[in-house]
Design an enzyme around this catalytic site. Structure first.
Site, PDB file in Angstrom:
ATOM      1  N   TYR A  83       7.227 -11.227  37.301  1.00  0.00           N
ATOM      2  CA  TYR A  83       6.880 -12.647  37.305  1.00  0.00           C
ATOM      3  C   TYR A  83       6.646 -13.074  38.750  1.00  0.00           C
ATOM      4  O   TYR A  83       7.442 -12.750  39.628  1.00  0.00           O
ATOM      5  CB  TYR A  83       8.018 -13.467  36.689  1.00  0.00           C
ATOM      6  CG  TYR A  83       7.791 -14.960  36.722  1.00  0.00           C
ATOM      7  CD1 TYR A  83       6.794 -15.552  35.950  1.00  0.00           C
ATOM      8  CD2 TYR A  83       8.584 -15.798  37.513  1.00  0.00           C
ATOM      9  CE1 TYR A  83       6.593 -16.930  35.976  1.00  0.00           C
ATOM     10  CE2 TYR A  83       8.397 -17.176  37.537  1.00  0.00           C
ATOM     11  CZ  TYR A  83       7.398 -17.739  36.762  1.00  0.00           C
ATOM     12  OH  TYR A  83       7.209 -19.101  36.792  1.00  0.00           O
ATOM     13  N   ASP A  96       6.507  -9.185  46.235  1.00  0.00           N
ATOM     14  CA  ASP A  96       7.094 -10.467  45.859  1.00  0.00           C
ATOM     15  C   ASP A  96       8.603 -10.302  45.898  1.00  0.00           C
ATOM     16  O   ASP A  96       9.210  -9.752  44.979  1.00  0.00           O
ATOM     17  CB  ASP A  96       6.614 -10.883  44.461  1.00  0.00           C
ATOM     18  CG  ASP A  96       7.204 -12.231  44.049  1.00  0.00           C
ATOM     19  OD1 ASP A  96       8.108 -12.730  44.763  1.00  0.00           O
ATOM     20  OD2 ASP A  96       6.765 -12.777  43.026  1.00  0.00           O
ATOM     21  N   LYS A 104      13.842 -18.669  46.824  1.00  0.00           N
ATOM     22  CA  LYS A 104      15.237 -18.633  46.380  1.00  0.00           C
ATOM     23  C   LYS A 104      16.262 -18.639  47.533  1.00  0.00           C
ATOM     24  O   LYS A 104      16.508 -19.697  48.085  1.00  0.00           O
ATOM     25  CB  LYS A 104      15.427 -17.495  45.384  1.00  0.00           C
ATOM     26  CG  LYS A 104      14.537 -17.762  44.148  1.00  0.00           C
ATOM     27  CD  LYS A 104      14.756 -16.910  42.923  1.00  0.00           C
ATOM     28  CE  LYS A 104      13.996 -17.532  41.758  1.00  0.00           C
ATOM     29  NZ  LYS A 104      12.989 -16.699  41.123  1.00  0.00           N
TER      30      LYS A 104
HETATM   31  C1  LIG Z   1      11.526 -17.149  40.838  1.00  0.00           C
HETATM   32  C2  LIG Z   1      10.409 -16.265  41.161  1.00  0.00           C
HETATM   33  C3  LIG Z   1       9.142 -16.757  41.472  1.00  0.00           C
HETATM   34  C4  LIG Z   1       8.776 -18.213  41.335  1.00  0.00           C
HETATM   35  O1  LIG Z   1       9.478 -19.017  42.216  1.00  0.00           O
HETATM   36  P1  LIG Z   1       9.625 -20.585  41.879  1.00  0.00           P
HETATM   37  O2  LIG Z   1      10.344 -21.125  43.072  1.00  0.00           O
HETATM   38  O3  LIG Z   1      10.381 -20.679  40.595  1.00  0.00           O
HETATM   39  O4  LIG Z   1       8.246 -21.126  41.751  1.00  0.00           O
HETATM   40  C5  LIG Z   1       8.169 -15.864  41.888  1.00  0.00           C
HETATM   41  N1  LIG Z   1       8.425 -14.564  41.976  1.00  0.00           N
HETATM   42  C6  LIG Z   1       9.634 -14.034  41.668  1.00  0.00           C
HETATM   43  C7  LIG Z   1       9.859 -12.576  41.819  1.00  0.00           C
HETATM   44  C8  LIG Z   1      10.649 -14.874  41.235  1.00  0.00           C
HETATM   45  O5  LIG Z   1      11.829 -14.341  40.889  1.00  0.00           O
END
Ligand SMILES: *Cc1c(COP(=O)(O)O)cnc(C)c1O
Length: 425
Positions: free
Chosen positions: A142, A237, A265
């Site tokens: 994701y 990511d 995060k």
């Molecule tokens: C949480 C997450 C996102 C999205 O971040 P948001 O701050 O919720 O938009 C993108 N990539 C990864 C791997 C994530 O865990």
């Protein structure tokens, strides 16, 4: 006192599904979401004043637990000196310097407000820098909810990806190639077919959005080699893994160097803050230096940067991750023993303060395997634990998180509760 149920009913009248992000609605596991009233350390309290040991940590950011005194102090101080200026501040430089110090593959970084925004911008940057359109992503990873990323595989490698959300035009999805995680032959075939049109390959190096799955060492190495060979950019990511699995992120654990890193995060410590960065060469394509446009009214917000900086200061102290990893393993090992005693298949893996567990006979290597889990059984486990005051992610395809505020006693009481719950499954 309001009950969780009355709040949920009231929320549903004014907010779609009663929540501002879908997974909070408990749709996968059923039941009523808990409305959180306050939190401290390793605990959350809901509207009915029930206490829970928190293994979600706001889906990753709360690596120090809730309300760490130094973080609160930094935030309060920042609030008193101004909420937002729309002009540069010294604190943004400090946070950028702190991030770059720990993630050497990044020489420059741009701060934004969400992981979605960071991942979306990283793709635009990769497309702008390479002059190419296509991108590779992997099933089960994701990267936020940008149009180009809400895509599932087509019927074959030579066909286009399909949108996974209404509202995403097929024309946008057609540039996204979706492959199976940890599948080297398929990866090689995709590069043979599309390598010269690829702007980037985006991957969660340790995937946390299909529970917890590591990219195998040969797979990660092949991703790097093929990107280099075909002139595509490798985008890690690390929104979830950055400063969560180790100070240098998953890339430091794996020893693979990406071209662009996406963070979020933990770097915001619970405030809306995310980032993307890479070499000076790549980042120079961004406006105002280059032709790739990207902007944000609240980007580098003074309160968010204060929160992020205070958090990074504490987690960069010696032994922080050694201790955090130990607490995480105490939990996962305890859960495994408890499950085994009850005769329940159970596999687990963790890195730093991030973990996954599967009621399966072996650790899965891709999304399809994760989804073979007995989901009614997982749901009974989830609700059993919640009833006993232990809050795990309300879906079997989400990773879990331990914070430095979790004590041995917290972890052990969770394991004791789990043993009781496993016995009923
Ligand atoms: C949480 C997450 C996102 C999205 O971040 P948001 O701050 O919720 O938009 C993108 N990539 C990864 C791997 C994530 O865990």
């Amino acid at each position: 006192m309001n009950s969780n149920l009355t709040l949920f009913e009231r929320a549903k009248r004014v907010i779609p599904g009663g929540v501002n992000s879908p997974v909070r609605a408990f749709k996968a596991v059923g039941g009523t979401p808990r409305f959180i009233a306050h939190a401290k350390g390793a605990y959350l309290w809901d509207a009915e004043n029930n206490r829970y040991t928190d293994y979600i940590g706001s889906w990753g950011p709360m690596i120090l637990g809730h309300g760490h005194p130094s973080v609160v102090e930094a935030v309060v101080k920042a609030v008193e000196t101004g909420l937002s200026f729309g002009a540069p501040t010294e604190r943004e430089i400090e946070l950028a310097e702190e991030i770059l110090k720990h993630v050497p593959s990044m020489q420059m970084v741009r701060l934004v407000s969400s992981g979605t925004e960071a991942a979306m911008s990283a793709i635009r940057l990769a497309r702008g820098a390479t002059g190419r359109k296509k991108l590779i992503k992997f099933e089960g990873c994701y990267h936020g909810h940008a149009d180009a990323l809400l895509v599932k595989a087509g019927s074959g490698l030579a066909t286009f990806g399909n949108p996974t959300s209404a509202g995403v035009p097929p024309e946008v999805a057609q540039h996204t190639i979706v492959l199976e995680y940890n599948n080297i032959p398929q990866l090689e075939e995709a590069f043979t077919l599309h390598g010269k049109e690829l702007a980037c390959l985006m991957i969660e190096p340790i995937a946390g959005n299909m529970n917890f799955i590591r990219a195998s060492a040969p797979f990660a190495k092949r991703c790097r080699e093929l990107c280099t060979e075909y002139g595509a950019l490798l985008v890690f990511d690390e929104v979830m893994t950055g400063f969560r699995v180790a100070l240098g992120g998953a890339q430091s654990v794996m020893g693979v160097v990406p071209d662009i890193t996406v963070l979020g995060k933990v770097i915001g410590g619970g405030m809306p803050l995310a980032a993307f960065g890479g070499s000076v060469d790549v980042m120079s394509h961004l406006a105002p230096l280059g032709a790739v446009y990207q902007a944000g009214t609240l980007s580098g917000n003074p309160v968010a940067t204060a929160c992020g900086l205070a958090t990074l200061k504490i987690i960069s102290e010696p032994n922080f991750y050694a201790h955090l990893s130990q607490q995480t393993r105490r939990l996962t090992q305890g859960l495994k023993n408890a499950a085994n005693q009850a005769g329940i298949p159970f596999q687990t893996d963790s890195e730093g303060g991030m973990f996954g567990f599967f009621m399966l006979d072996e650790l899965p290597q891709n999304y399809a395997k994760v989804m073979t889990t007995d989901s009614p059984r997982f749901n009974r486990f989830f609700h059993g634990m919640l009833e006993k005051g232990h809050y795990f992610a309300p879906a079997l395809y989400e990773a879990g998180f331990v914070s430095s505020a979790h004590t041995n006693a917290d972890v052990d009481s969770t394991v004791t509760a789990a043993a009781e719950v496993f016995a009923t499954l």
